[in-house]
Write an enzyme that holds these catalytic residues in place. Structure first.
Site, short mmCIF file in Angstrom:
data_model
loop_
_atom_site.label_atom_id
_atom_site.label_comp_id
_atom_site.label_asym_id
_atom_site.label_seq_id
_atom_site.Cartn_x
_atom_site.Cartn_y
_atom_site.Cartn_z
N ASP A 145 52.29 47.39 36.80
CA ASP A 145 51.50 48.43 37.47
C ASP A 145 51.98 49.78 36.95
O ASP A 145 53.02 50.29 37.38
CB ASP A 145 51.69 48.35 38.98
CG ASP A 145 51.02 47.12 39.59
OD1 ASP A 145 50.96 46.08 38.92
OD2 ASP A 145 50.55 47.21 40.74
N LYS A 208 43.74 50.65 39.95
CA LYS A 208 44.36 50.64 41.28
C LYS A 208 44.30 52.04 41.87
O LYS A 208 44.47 53.03 41.15
CB LYS A 208 45.80 50.15 41.12
CG LYS A 208 46.66 50.15 42.37
CD LYS A 208 48.05 49.62 42.02
CE LYS A 208 49.03 49.80 43.16
NZ LYS A 208 50.39 49.31 42.82
N LYS A 244 42.14 47.13 42.69
CA LYS A 244 43.24 46.98 43.64
C LYS A 244 43.39 48.24 44.50
O LYS A 244 43.88 49.26 44.03
CB LYS A 244 44.56 46.71 42.90
CG LYS A 244 45.77 46.58 43.84
CD LYS A 244 47.05 46.30 43.06
CE LYS A 244 48.27 46.31 43.97
NZ LYS A 244 49.53 46.04 43.24
#
Length: 308
Positions: A145, A208, A244
């Site tokens: 991430d 995300k 996400k």
């Protein structure tokens, strides 16, 4: 493709109005609610990102990742043999080895995700970001991430942002890359759309919303804009990119609303751990409480769900 993003306009009042309607959606009840909640569990990135993380609390997190819902509750729902686990365990790079070893000892194949690239601020030289990504992959992380440099978005440096994300994607190698946009610090919904498109063009497997450390994290207006960027990218290229939301998602009702929104905007095929994740540290506790109530008809006491 600068032409895709050079004239982006987002109708903010319309997006906000739609987001307000989303909050009023009626939630599902009974067995339908239990089914949606179990689906949400399989899409959770169970996360601990604290300065006081230790091998022991990471091991505990990994045990919970493998056994997210109490076995007797799953048996009551006839779901005990379906292999329900969370989508991934997310930790800092220094704790990746602890997580990998704990999951291996538990005999499960849940992937370990690691934040990297100057998380959470992104205010780190690119060379250090790339080195951190490579180390996390070397330690055993199968998902990375990364977090973008917000300044590149705020100053309109689209090509610079693309190049940074592209190099991060290259450093990830075989690992999946989720690109955190930190939407609460991008200034406008138009910037959110542009950053989403650039991240996907540069090879992101997921986009995300947030690090969870910003003042404003995952919100429905931002979610709508990012999902419509994903849909447009899919129509243009045929490539499916995951979504996400992360930060501030704490209740079972919120989780179901996010699932319903994904179904509405992107379709049922996105409702899998391969294309949808929920970034959360405390969400699982509320989901397990709701399933406990559904099965037993009473609210859980503190000692009933000791591992929550």
């Amino acid at each position: 493709e600068l032409g895709w993003i050079s004239k982006v306009h987002v109708n903010r009042p319309a997006v906000v109005r739609h987001a307000e309607q989303i909050k009023k959606w009626r939630t599902v009840k009974g067995n339908w609610q239990a089914a949606w909640l179990l689906k949400a569990v399989t899409c959770i990135d169970l996360t601990t990102l604290s300065g006081d993380d230790t091998p022991s609390n990471v091991h505990r997190l990994c045990f919970k990742a493998k056994h997210p819902i109490r076995e007797d509750l799953l048996k009551a729902l006839d779901m005990h043999d379906k292999g329900i686990t969370v989508g991934a365990v997310c930790v800092y790079p220094a704790r990746v080895t602890d997580a990998v070893n704990a999951l291996k000892a538990a005999g499960c194949n849940i992937p370990v995700a690691s934040v990297a690239a100057g998380f959470p601020s992104g205010q780190t030289p690119l060379e250090i970001k790339l080195a951190e990504i490579k180390l996390a992959v070397e330690y055993g992380a199968r998902e990375i991430d990364i977090v973008i440099s917000r300044s590149l978005v705020l100053t309109g440096q689209c090509e610079g942002l693309y190049e940074e994300i592209r190099q991060c994607r290259e450093a990830c190698g075989e690992a999946h890359m989720k690109t955190i946009l930190a939407t609460g610090e991008l200034g406008s919904l138009a910037n959110v759309y542009k950053a989403s498109m650039i991240a996907m063009m540069a090879g992101s497997d997921f986009i995300k919303t947030s690090t969870g450390k910003e003042v404003e994290n995952a919100t429905f207006p931002v979610g709508v804009v990012m999902m419509r960027a994903i849909r447009e990218f899919y129509w243009q290229t045929g490539n499916k990119v995951g979504f996400k939301p992360a930060g501030g998602i704490r209740t079972a009702k919120e989780a179901i609303t996010w699932l319903m929104l994904v179904k509405e905007e992107l379709g049922v095929e996105w409702l899998t751990p391969e294309l949808f994740r929920l970034g959360a540290s405390s969400l699982l506790e509320d989901i397990e409480k709701q399933i406990f109530y559904h099965v037993t008809g009473s609210y859980a006491l503190q000692h009933d769900l000791a591992m929550a």
